[in-house]
Write a protein that holds these residues in place. Sequence first.
Motif, PDB file in Angstrom:
ATOM      1  N   ILE A 175       0.780  -0.971  -0.087  1.00 42.71           N
ATOM      2  CA  ILE A 175      -0.109   0.041  -0.043  1.00 42.71           C
ATOM      3  C   ILE A 175       0.934   1.428   0.012  1.00 42.71           C
ATOM      4  CG2 ILE A 175      -1.675   1.250   0.937  1.00 42.71           C
ATOM      5  CD1 ILE A 175      -2.796  -1.435   2.461  1.00 42.71           C
ATOM      6  N   THR A 176       0.814   2.045  -1.062  1.00 46.21           N
ATOM      7  CA  THR A 176       1.592   3.178  -1.291  1.00 46.21           C
ATOM      8  C   THR A 176       2.925   2.770  -1.167  1.00 46.21           C
ATOM      9  OG1 THR A 176       1.668   4.009   1.118  1.00 46.21           O
ATOM     10  CG2 THR A 176      -0.227   4.726  -0.297  1.00 46.21           C
ATOM     11  N   GLY A 177       3.470   1.693  -1.517  1.00 47.16           N
ATOM     12  CA  GLY A 177       4.843   1.220  -1.527  1.00 47.16           C
ATOM     13  C   GLY A 177       5.397   0.665  -0.220  1.00 47.16           C
ATOM     14  N   VAL A 178       4.564   0.486   0.884  1.00 49.80           N
ATOM     15  CA  VAL A 178       4.842   0.004   2.005  1.00 49.80           C
ATOM     16  C   VAL A 178       4.194  -1.591   2.245  1.00 49.80           C
ATOM     17  CG1 VAL A 178       4.333   0.469   4.396  1.00 49.80           C
ATOM     18  CG2 VAL A 178       4.889   2.244   2.863  1.00 49.80           C
ATOM     19  N   PRO A 179       5.080  -2.349   2.572  1.00 48.43           N
ATOM     20  CA  PRO A 179       4.773  -3.709   2.849  1.00 48.43           C
ATOM     21  C   PRO A 179       3.794  -3.446   4.011  1.00 48.43           C
ATOM     22  CG  PRO A 179       6.910  -3.562   3.642  1.00 48.43           C
ATOM     23  CD  PRO A 179       6.436  -2.389   2.851  1.00 48.43           C
ATOM     24  N   VAL A 180       2.378  -4.018   4.074  1.00 47.18           N
ATOM     25  CA  VAL A 180       1.351  -4.048   5.170  1.00 47.18           C
ATOM     26  C   VAL A 180       0.963  -5.443   5.302  1.00 47.18           C
ATOM     27  CG1 VAL A 180      -0.752  -2.890   5.799  1.00 47.18           C
ATOM     28  CG2 VAL A 180       0.957  -1.502   4.251  1.00 47.18           C
ATOM     29  N   ALA A 181       0.496  -5.675   6.714  1.00 47.73           N
ATOM     30  CA  ALA A 181       0.274  -6.974   6.879  1.00 47.73           C
ATOM     31  C   ALA A 181      -1.569  -7.087   6.512  1.00 47.73           C
ATOM     32  CB  ALA A 181       0.183  -7.421   8.296  1.00 47.73           C
ATOM     33  N   PRO A 182      -2.118  -8.191   6.056  1.00 44.60           N
ATOM     34  CA  PRO A 182      -3.254  -8.131   5.602  1.00 44.60           C
ATOM     35  C   PRO A 182      -4.247  -7.887   6.756  1.00 44.60           C
ATOM     36  CG  PRO A 182      -2.247 -10.287   5.060  1.00 44.60           C
ATOM     37  CD  PRO A 182      -1.194  -9.513   5.913  1.00 44.60           C
ATOM     38  N   VAL A 183      -5.564  -7.639   6.269  1.00 45.54           N
ATOM     39  CA  VAL A 183      -6.597  -6.895   7.456  1.00 45.54           C
ATOM     40  C   VAL A 183      -6.741  -7.974   8.485  1.00 45.54           C
ATOM     41  CG1 VAL A 183      -8.827  -6.355   7.643  1.00 45.54           C
ATOM     42  CG2 VAL A 183      -7.607  -5.573   5.842  1.00 45.54           C
ATOM     43  N   ALA A 184      -6.961  -9.186   8.196  1.00 51.06           N
ATOM     44  CA  ALA A 184      -7.141 -10.270   9.303  1.00 51.06           C
ATOM     45  C   ALA A 184      -5.965 -10.159  10.281  1.00 51.06           C
ATOM     46  CB  ALA A 184      -7.493 -11.460   8.793  1.00 51.06           C
ATOM     47  N   ARG A 185      -4.745 -10.177   9.836  1.00 46.03           N
ATOM     48  CA  ARG A 185      -3.756 -10.412  10.696  1.00 46.03           C
ATOM     49  C   ARG A 185      -3.412  -8.939  11.505  1.00 46.03           C
ATOM     50  NH1 ARG A 185       0.682 -13.829  11.311  1.00 46.03           N
ATOM     51  NH2 ARG A 185       2.016 -12.982  12.993  1.00 46.03           N
ATOM     52  N   ALA A 186      -3.701  -7.975  10.787  1.00 44.86           N
ATOM     53  CA  ALA A 186      -3.464  -6.607  11.333  1.00 44.86           C
ATOM     54  C   ALA A 186      -4.539  -6.350  12.720  1.00 44.86           C
ATOM     55  CB  ALA A 186      -3.658  -5.573  10.244  1.00 44.86           C
ATOM     56  N   LEU A 187      -5.595  -6.835  12.573  1.00 45.13           N
ATOM     57  CA  LEU A 187      -6.816  -6.918  13.346  1.00 45.13           C
ATOM     58  C   LEU A 187      -6.296  -7.785  14.460  1.00 45.13           C
ATOM     59  CD1 LEU A 187     -10.097  -7.020  11.292  1.00 45.13           C
ATOM     60  CD2 LEU A 187      -9.441  -5.221  13.089  1.00 45.13           C
ATOM     61  N   ALA A 188      -5.736  -8.901  14.374  1.00 44.25           N
ATOM     62  CA  ALA A 188      -5.398  -9.614  15.631  1.00 44.25           C
ATOM     63  C   ALA A 188      -4.438  -9.083  16.203  1.00 44.25           C
ATOM     64  CB  ALA A 188      -5.002 -10.996  14.969  1.00 44.25           C
ATOM     65  N   ASP A 189      -3.325  -8.306  15.620  1.00 41.90           N
ATOM     66  CA  ASP A 189      -2.137  -7.829  16.244  1.00 41.90           C
ATOM     67  C   ASP A 189      -2.777  -6.518  16.936  1.00 41.90           C
ATOM     68  OD1 ASP A 189      -0.410  -9.492  15.304  1.00 41.90           O
ATOM     69  OD2 ASP A 189       0.062  -8.551  13.572  1.00 41.90           O
ATOM     70  N   THR A 190      -3.759  -5.763  16.522  1.00 38.80           N
ATOM     71  CA  THR A 190      -4.304  -4.486  17.053  1.00 38.80           C
ATOM     72  C   THR A 190      -4.940  -5.138  18.222  1.00 38.80           C
ATOM     73  OG1 THR A 190      -4.307  -3.536  15.116  1.00 38.80           O
ATOM     74  CG2 THR A 190      -5.728  -2.704  16.891  1.00 38.80           C
ATOM     75  N   VAL A 191      -6.121  -6.028  18.264  1.00 42.46           N
ATOM     76  CA  VAL A 191      -6.966  -6.580  19.402  1.00 42.46           C
ATOM     77  C   VAL A 191      -5.928  -7.292  20.451  1.00 42.46           C
ATOM     78  CG1 VAL A 191      -8.614  -8.236  19.930  1.00 42.46           C
ATOM     79  CG2 VAL A 191      -8.804  -7.073  17.747  1.00 42.46           C
ATOM     80  N   ALA A 192      -4.946  -7.552  20.369  1.00 41.18           N
ATOM     81  CA  ALA A 192      -4.096  -8.274  21.311  1.00 41.18           C
ATOM     82  C   ALA A 192      -3.472  -6.954  22.216  1.00 41.18           C
ATOM     83  CB  ALA A 192      -2.840  -8.685  20.513  1.00 41.18           C
ATOM     84  N   LEU A 193      -3.659  -5.822  21.675  1.00 34.64           N
ATOM     85  CA  LEU A 193      -3.195  -4.688  22.708  1.00 34.64           C
ATOM     86  C   LEU A 193      -4.025  -3.589  23.139  1.00 34.64           C
ATOM     87  CD1 LEU A 193       0.192  -3.980  20.649  1.00 34.64           C
ATOM     88  CD2 LEU A 193       0.030  -5.160  22.625  1.00 34.64           C
ATOM     89  N   LEU A 194      -5.503  -4.004  22.694  1.00 33.94           N
ATOM     90  CA  LEU A 194      -6.489  -3.161  23.084  1.00 33.94           C
ATOM     91  C   LEU A 194      -7.102  -3.653  24.174  1.00 33.94           C
ATOM     92  CD1 LEU A 194      -7.940  -1.790  19.518  1.00 33.94           C
ATOM     93  CD2 LEU A 194      -6.756  -0.664  21.297  1.00 33.94           C
ATOM     94  N   PRO A 195      -7.483  -2.869  25.083  1.00 33.03           N
ATOM     95  CA  PRO A 195      -8.265  -3.386  26.215  1.00 33.03           C
ATOM     96  C   PRO A 195      -9.715  -2.965  26.113  1.00 33.03           C
ATOM     97  CG  PRO A 195      -7.021  -1.582  26.964  1.00 33.03           C
ATOM     98  CD  PRO A 195      -6.606  -1.876  25.450  1.00 33.03           C
ATOM     99  N   ASP A 196     -10.042  -1.912  25.243  1.00 28.30           N
ATOM    100  CA  ASP A 196     -11.420  -1.059  25.176  1.00 28.30           C
ATOM    101  C   ASP A 196     -12.021  -1.976  24.327  1.00 28.30           C
ATOM    102  OD1 ASP A 196     -13.384   0.449  24.242  1.00 28.30           O
ATOM    103  OD2 ASP A 196     -12.205   2.361  24.657  1.00 28.30           O
ATOM    104  N   ALA A 197     -13.268  -2.556  24.980  1.00 31.76           N
ATOM    105  CA  ALA A 197     -14.176  -3.517  24.496  1.00 31.76           C
ATOM    106  C   ALA A 197     -14.775  -2.739  23.378  1.00 31.76           C
ATOM    107  CB  ALA A 197     -15.141  -4.008  25.290  1.00 31.76           C
TER     108      ALA A 197
END
Length: 366
Positions: A175-197
């Motif tokens: 994306i714009t020349g930057v390697p980015v994790a797929p959505v599902a993986r990025a979501l899992a990595d995000t949720v792992a650090l988010l305590p806000d339900a």
Amino acid sequence: MTHNTPLSPRPLSHLSEAPRHRVLTANSLRAHGIPVSEADARCRPGGPWQLLLPGVYLLHPGPPTSDERLHAALLYAGGECAPIPAQQGAASRTGGPATDVRPCTPPSPPPPQTPQPPQAMITGLAALTLHGFDGAPSLRALDRIDVLVPWTRRLRSTGGVRVVRGQSLPDAEEITGVPVAPVARALADTVALLPDAGVVRRLLVESVRAGHCEAGAVVGELIRARLLGRPHVRLAVDALVAESRALAEGMLYEMVFRHRLPCPCWNVDLRLPGGPYLGGVDAFWPEQSVAVELDTRTPRPHLEADARWSEYARKREALEVLGITVVHLTPAKLRDSLGQQAAIVRTALMTAVEREPAEYVIVTPR
């Protein structure tokens, strides 16, 4: 001048235009003739450069842009590295005559190189922002950028970079020349650090509502990350599955009415007269004995794929034995090829007269 004359450092002014060239590693600067000691000297208070991350330099004094922060994080993690233009002959650098040494034969072209997968990619909230999530903050608002690297990498989180390790890296999306994790993986990595339900639920629901990915892919990544044991994540997954189901039903209604199919009985249960319950279907045409079933299954922990499929297979087999044609549709098929799925259902309805009459079944609302 001889070919043994030391070369002067190559000026860096030609790199000031491209954002990724304004962020360079110590190794890249060394290739330009700038030793680490000189680079560090330029990073002193009031100097023209900044040490953005360990071993990564920003070649201007102002605050880094979002693009520069992304590239700096990748360079620190050892992923994407800005290529340095090939150095020219001595004449182009010094203005002196070129060396007299010439090869006897033309140099052979370099062997083709197999492109290597990136060793690091942007993940977490920064990746969701790049994927276009409305619920993700802007890159400028993020204190840290998450970078996904292989499990074996010895790398520490520092400054504005949080290192996320994975035993297996997915295929990155550019994306714009930057390697980015797929959505599902990025979501899992995000949720792992988010305590806000609330935030977790909004992001998961948006992933399917905006068509970023399938609910099953998200749940599968959450299972692999062992996050379903958290109560607020389980509740968010329930909302995700419900949203996925509602969207699929909406696309099924749109398919029937946009492509002028006969109106079916919606969301009904089928059973034999005085006999067993056969199962529920999402649409049923009694005169043609054609049923449509939406597959909105999502993986569950400790449940094998065969077990998840068995209930669908049992129901389909029972209905087809009775002469009922079952058309199996998924949300992805409806989203990507609505007209093609409508043609499949229309064909099943039109060819009903060529089949043996089906057994009589009782149809009741679910």
